[in-house]
Write a protein that holds these residues in place. Structure first.
Motif, PDB file in Angstrom:
ATOM      1  N   THR A  21      46.844  38.786  32.529  1.00  8.84           N
ATOM      2  CA  THR A  21      45.970  39.435  31.545  1.00  8.84           C
ATOM      3  C   THR A  21      45.002  38.433  30.931  1.00  8.84           C
ATOM      4  OG1 THR A  21      47.652  41.106  31.046  1.00  8.84           O
ATOM      5  CG2 THR A  21      45.950  40.746  29.393  1.00  8.84           C
ATOM      6  N   PHE A  24      42.304  37.588  33.405  1.00  5.39           N
ATOM      7  CA  PHE A  24      41.335  38.682  33.463  1.00  5.39           C
ATOM      8  C   PHE A  24      40.346  38.568  32.307  1.00  5.39           C
ATOM      9  CE2 PHE A  24      39.686  42.836  32.453  1.00  5.39           C
ATOM     10  CZ  PHE A  24      39.530  43.482  33.673  1.00  5.39           C
ATOM     11  N   PRO A  32      42.032  43.854  30.111  1.00  2.00           N
ATOM     12  CA  PRO A  32      42.107  44.974  31.054  1.00  2.00           C
ATOM     13  C   PRO A  32      42.672  46.217  30.374  1.00  2.00           C
ATOM     14  CG  PRO A  32      43.960  43.500  31.409  1.00  2.00           C
ATOM     15  CD  PRO A  32      43.072  42.835  30.377  1.00  2.00           C
ATOM     16  N   ALA A  68      45.167  43.802  37.625  1.00  2.16           N
ATOM     17  CA  ALA A  68      44.713  44.054  36.263  1.00  2.16           C
ATOM     18  C   ALA A  68      43.358  44.731  36.391  1.00  2.16           C
ATOM     19  CB  ALA A  68      44.599  42.756  35.483  1.00  2.16           C
ATOM     20  N   THR A  82      43.339  35.797  42.277  1.00  2.00           N
ATOM     21  CA  THR A  82      43.865  34.577  41.669  1.00  2.00           C
ATOM     22  C   THR A  82      44.023  33.456  42.685  1.00  2.00           C
ATOM     23  OG1 THR A  82      46.154  35.246  42.071  1.00  2.00           O
ATOM     24  CG2 THR A  82      45.163  35.900  39.962  1.00  2.00           C
ATOM     25  N   ASP A 126      36.315  46.476  36.739  1.00  2.00           N
ATOM     26  CA  ASP A 126      36.628  45.077  36.995  1.00  2.00           C
ATOM     27  C   ASP A 126      38.086  45.013  37.430  1.00  2.00           C
ATOM     28  OD1 ASP A 126      34.083  44.201  36.156  1.00  2.00           O
ATOM     29  OD2 ASP A 126      34.746  44.147  34.060  1.00  2.00           O
ATOM     30  N   LEU A 128      41.243  42.288  38.882  1.00  4.40           N
ATOM     31  CA  LEU A 128      41.792  40.979  39.228  1.00  4.40           C
ATOM     32  C   LEU A 128      43.088  41.194  39.988  1.00  4.40           C
ATOM     33  CD1 LEU A 128      41.865  37.858  39.019  1.00  4.40           C
ATOM     34  CD2 LEU A 128      43.094  38.143  36.850  1.00  4.40           C
TER      35      LEU A 128
END
Length: 396
Positions: A21, A24, A32, A68, A82, A126, A128
């Motif tokens: 989180t 993100f 998120p 996320a 990541t 968005d 991640l």
């Protein structure tokens, strides 16, 4: 549209949900709307039976893809992982294009596209992604991504899709966007799995029965031996096997090979060319092995299924011809050094083998396989344990 990153996945210790989180927030400048996860899977038995409307017995594993996700006010999609320094991938939700999607981005984009085909308005967002499902090991790393994304979007859009509908949406993403002619097994295990259970799936009607599969009380561990031999379902080997199955069903006058029984094989041998017959024989006998495994797990427990795992591997090696020297070595060495049963798992042509092993023999099997690979001049395998885990869910 920016250049797409390469496929991702790492077996390193994953970041915590709070760390994901936070990452993100650093990347996108806001928190998120939530974090969702979906597991990879090991197929205990039932290989290449799914697209033949047959039976499979996978289980969700304790390695997951997590996403996320934050909804945007515009139609922009920004994707980031990541893993490594890959940069951000940007596109527009109104112009999803399979030819422009590269690497891992084709999986979330394919899910968005498939939802659009169902009339679901997908917003800009968005995203991640973090995953510790080993890539290319036959543990369904791609489906874990897709199932995490479809779970997130199902909730964020208010689509209200049932698990069965999400399975079909991710299958459409795989078939028509990614270009891999896969069935529904992987998604079903990831979306419908349960801790300490295998998922007995009838691929004709999508009905599921959870079958207890508790290895620890039986004094067993499930070893996964990742051979590091890369494979891809989108290549010709997988597609040609599927074509052989479709030909066999057509010649035998059945809707799918699910409708052929073991007792029918003698007659089938006189109707099919030798290669097609062997492909058909694998599917028919594999369906029967799945049913036998389900019965044995219910009546006698996991220690009773070793011979069926062994027979499954022989069938995949000799009749379906989807094994490779590394997989055969992993299976044979595991059996020689204490595993009660072993087989390759996944689509074949590389990936991983599984070895159901007594706890007391685990280290011996690990050592023997590593030594055998070294002696053969193969790349060192990655060997780890998995346990039946819960299916896809929101975790934050």
């Amino acid at each position: 549209m920016t250049a797409a990153p390469d496929p991702l996945t790492t077996t390193a210790a994953p970041p915590t949900t709070a760390e994901l989180t936070s990452r993100f927030e650093r990347a996108f400048g806001r928190l998120p709307d939530g974090v969702w996860q979906a597991p990879g899977r090991v197929n205990l038995i039932g290989e290449h039976t799914d697209y033949n409307e047959g039976f499979v017995l996978p289980f969700a594993i304790d390695k997951t893809a997590r996403v996320a996700v934050g909804v945007r006010a515009d139609s922009t999609i920004r994707l980031l992982s990541t893993y490594g320094d890959q940069g951000m991938f940007t596109t527009d939700v109104q112009g999803l294009d399979a030819s422009a999607a590269k690497g891992w981005t084709k999986y979330p984009l394919g899910v968005m596209w498939a939802l659009q085909q169902r009339g679901i308005a997908v917003p800009g967002l968005d995203l991640l992604l973090d995953s510790n499902v080993p890539l290319g090991a036959g543990l369904s790393s791609s489906h874990a991504i897709e199932c995490a994304v479809v779970s997130a979007l199902n909730e964020l859009t208010g689509a209200g899709l049932a698990a069965e509908e999400m399975v079909l949406a991710t299958q459409q993403a795989e078939n028509d966007f990614v270009g891999a002619p896969t069935g529904i097994m992987d998604q079903s295990a990831s979306l419908r799995g349960s801790k300490d259970h295998a998922v007995f799936l009838d691929c004709r009607d999508q009905s599921v029965r959870l079958v207890p599969f508790e290895t620890e009380p039986a004094g067993l561990v499930m070893l996964v031996i990742d051979t590091k031999v890369s494979h891809s379902h989108a290549d010709g080997g997988y597609a040609s096997r599927r074509a052989s199955c479709e030909l066999g069903a057509e010649v035998l006058g059945v809707k799918a090979l699910r409708d052929v029984q073991v007792a029918d094989l003698e007659e089938a041998s006189g109707l099919l060319d030798e290669l097609t017959f062997r492909r058909v024989r694998h599917v028919v006998t594999e369906n029967d092995r799945v049913l036998q495994t389900v019965d044995l797990l219910a009546s006698e427990g996991p220690a009773s299924i070793g011979a069926l795992l062994d027979a499954s591997h022989v069938s995949m090696r000799d009749d379906f011809e989807i094994s490779c020297p590394e997989l055969d070595l992993a299976v044979d060495t595991s059996r020689m050094h204490g595993a009660i049963g072993a087989r390759m798992t996944g689509g074949g042509f590389g990936g991983a083998a599984i070895a159901l092993t007594p706890v007391g023999s685990e280290q011996q099997v690990r050592n023997a396989v590593e030594q055998a690979f070294s002696d053969a001049g193969f790349k060192a395998p990655d060997i780890f344990t998995v346990a039946p885990a819960a299916g896809a869910m929101r975790i934050s």
